[in-house]
Every structure is written in C-alpha cells, then in structure tokens.
Design an enzyme around this catalytic site. Sequence first.
Site, PDB file in Angstrom:
ATOM      1  N   ASP A 182     -21.623  49.645 -22.734  1.00  0.00           N
ATOM      2  CA  ASP A 182     -21.606  49.326 -21.303  1.00  0.00           C
ATOM      3  C   ASP A 182     -21.563  50.646 -20.544  1.00  0.00           C
ATOM      4  O   ASP A 182     -20.675  51.466 -20.790  1.00  0.00           O
ATOM      5  CB  ASP A 182     -20.358  48.527 -20.938  1.00  0.00           C
ATOM      6  N   ASP A 225     -21.422  33.659 -17.835  1.00  0.00           N
ATOM      7  CA  ASP A 225     -20.145  34.365 -17.765  1.00  0.00           C
ATOM      8  C   ASP A 225     -19.192  33.488 -16.974  1.00  0.00           C
ATOM      9  O   ASP A 225     -19.435  33.233 -15.783  1.00  0.00           O
ATOM     10  CB  ASP A 225     -20.338  35.716 -17.058  1.00  0.00           C
TER      11      ASP A 225
HETATM   12  O1  LIG Z   1     -23.110  42.003 -19.258  1.00  0.00           O
HETATM   13  C1  LIG Z   1     -23.006  42.149 -18.026  1.00  0.00           C
HETATM   14  O2  LIG Z   1     -23.993  42.046 -17.262  1.00  0.00           O
HETATM   15  C2  LIG Z   1     -21.663  42.468 -17.402  1.00  0.00           C
HETATM   16  C3  LIG Z   1     -21.533  42.427 -16.028  1.00  0.00           C
HETATM   17  C4  LIG Z   1     -20.307  42.723 -15.435  1.00  0.00           C
HETATM   18  C5  LIG Z   1     -19.202  43.035 -16.217  1.00  0.00           C
HETATM   19  C6  LIG Z   1     -19.324  43.082 -17.604  1.00  0.00           C
HETATM   20  C7  LIG Z   1     -20.549  42.790 -18.197  1.00  0.00           C
HETATM   21  N1  LIG Z   1     -20.704  42.822 -19.568  1.00  0.00           N
HETATM   22  C8  LIG Z   1     -19.652  43.105 -20.473  1.00  0.00           C
HETATM   23  C9  LIG Z   1     -20.094  42.989 -21.851  1.00  0.00           C
HETATM   24  O3  LIG Z   1     -21.190  42.596 -22.195  1.00  0.00           O
HETATM   25  C10 LIG Z   1     -19.092  43.432 -22.912  1.00  0.00           C
HETATM   26  O4  LIG Z   1     -19.636  44.574 -23.516  1.00  0.00           O
HETATM   27  C11 LIG Z   1     -18.900  42.398 -23.960  1.00  0.00           C
HETATM   28  O5  LIG Z   1     -18.503  41.196 -23.373  1.00  0.00           O
HETATM   29  C12 LIG Z   1     -17.883  42.873 -25.031  1.00  0.00           C
HETATM   30  O6  LIG Z   1     -16.560  42.534 -24.691  1.00  0.00           O
HETATM   31  P1  LIG Z   1     -15.299  43.047 -25.564  1.00  0.00           P
HETATM   32  O7  LIG Z   1     -15.668  42.915 -27.014  1.00  0.00           O
HETATM   33  O8  LIG Z   1     -14.166  42.137 -25.170  1.00  0.00           O
HETATM   34  O9  LIG Z   1     -15.054  44.475 -25.191  1.00  0.00           O
END
Ligand SMILES: O=C(O)c1ccccc1NCC(=O)[C@H](O)[C@H](O)COP(=O)(O)O
Length: 242
Positions: free
Chosen positions: A12, A131
Amino acid sequence: MTHRLELLPAVDVRGGQAVRLVHGESGSETSYGDPLAAAQTWQRAGAEWLHLVDLDAAFGTGDNRAQVAEVARSMDIKVELSGGIRDDASLAAALATGCTRVNLGTAALETPEWVAKVIAEHGDRIAVGLDVRGTTLRGRGWTRDGGDLYETLARLDSEGCARYVVTDIAKDGTLQGPNLELLKNVCAVTDRPVVASGGVSSLDDLRAIATLVPEGVEGAIVGKALYAKAFTLEEALEAVSV
Ligand SMILES: O=C(O)c1ccccc1NCC(=O)[C@H](O)[C@H](O)COP(=O)(O)O
C-alpha cells in the site's frame, strides 16, 4: 478440483512509501520504506501475486500513479492494482501497466453505469472491492457510506462482475484475524470467487481462510502481518500449500 488458496502480499503506497494503516484510517500509517523494494521482496520470496494499492489516489490526497505503475511494470508476477481507479483515464492507465487485474471500489458505489460498462468491456481484468463496516459499504478511501453490501453484490453479479475483494474495515491493519463469517456470508450469495482482505495475523488465520476455498474463497491479501514479521511469506505459502 479444489484449488490452493492464493496469497496476495500487499504493498500500500502513501506519500511514496510502503505503509500500513489501521482500519484504513488516514494518519494511522506505519511506514515500511520503498514500495518497489517491498514488492521485490515478496516476489523473491515466491509470491505469485502482488496486491498494489495507491492509497493517496483512494483518499483523494494526491496520487502515486507513476511510482505504482513502475512497480507494477517491473514485476514478473501477477499484479492486482487498486486505489482511485474511477474513470476511463485512470482505468486505461492502470490496465496499461500490464497488471493482471484492477480492483474498483468507490466507482462501484458512485458510478454504477460506468462500472457495468467496464465489466462488460474488460471481463475478469475487473474485480470489485467490497469494503464494509458491518454490512454497509464504504467508498472514497473508506471514508463515506456507499450502500448495502448485499444489494450491491446482487447488482454486480447481474452485471457479470468476475470477482470480489472483500474487506472488513474493522479488521484491516489490526492483526485481529479475518472476518470468516463475512466471507462465508458473501460466498453464500454469489458464485464468483472472493479474495479475502484484512486482519490476517497468523498462519492459523490463513489456514482458516483456506478452509473456505470450497465455498468460493480464492485468495487472501496479507499486509501488516508480513511487515510486522508475524510469519514469513515462505511460511505462509507452505501453510496454504496442502
Ligand atoms: O484497497 C484500497 O483501495 C484501500 C483504500 C483505502 C484504504 C485501504 C485500502 N486497502 C488496504 C488493503 O488492501 C490492505 O493492504 C489489505 O486489506 C491488507 O490488510 P492487513 O493484512 O490487515 O494489513
């Protein structure tokens, strides 16, 4: 035949850095350095996929498009690209990176006609990110309510959406474990593959998600747990290989 759970390590990007947020909240980030270096680390460790997010584009606080495109282009593995892809120009730029698929979020809530059109045009190169907080969808970097999960899912199913990336925002970035109930509930109402996202904290969490493969869970995104070194990607791949 039942397939093995796919793993998608996450990169990210915010302000040019690889970060992880808590609950996707702006300002909660921990920085993990150069996004390209992070992506290359996961690739070297055996990843078959990279989940690559432009968080600034998702939040509307600028963008990291050039840098994210460079990361996507330089990968030899499959890339799922996400964050701020909301119109023809941003979609064309994302697809032009050679990524395997893009993940649309806000657009599926705010411009459903456009999303139906691009699903028809691009098929399984388009996934939709669902989401949620509870069963309410969130858009604009997860800051605005965007309708009911199951109503939106039914609409997208009828439009031919190929795949969903399902995130429980309450779990995301918290290392509190995935929301297995949510994943089961989504799988129960759609025959499209589901990619689980948010909250993975341990190899047991991945094994638990893997038990849902027969129900329709295809993959799991892993972010914070890898950066926090709760386990290695090699261990994760081994854990889901049976
Ligand atoms: O994916 C998006 O567009 C997004 C937008 C705004 C906030 C977060 C977003 N994505 C987050 C992710 O895709 C995380 O990398 C993923 O959920 C992993 O989560 P974790 O394993 O709990 O760190």
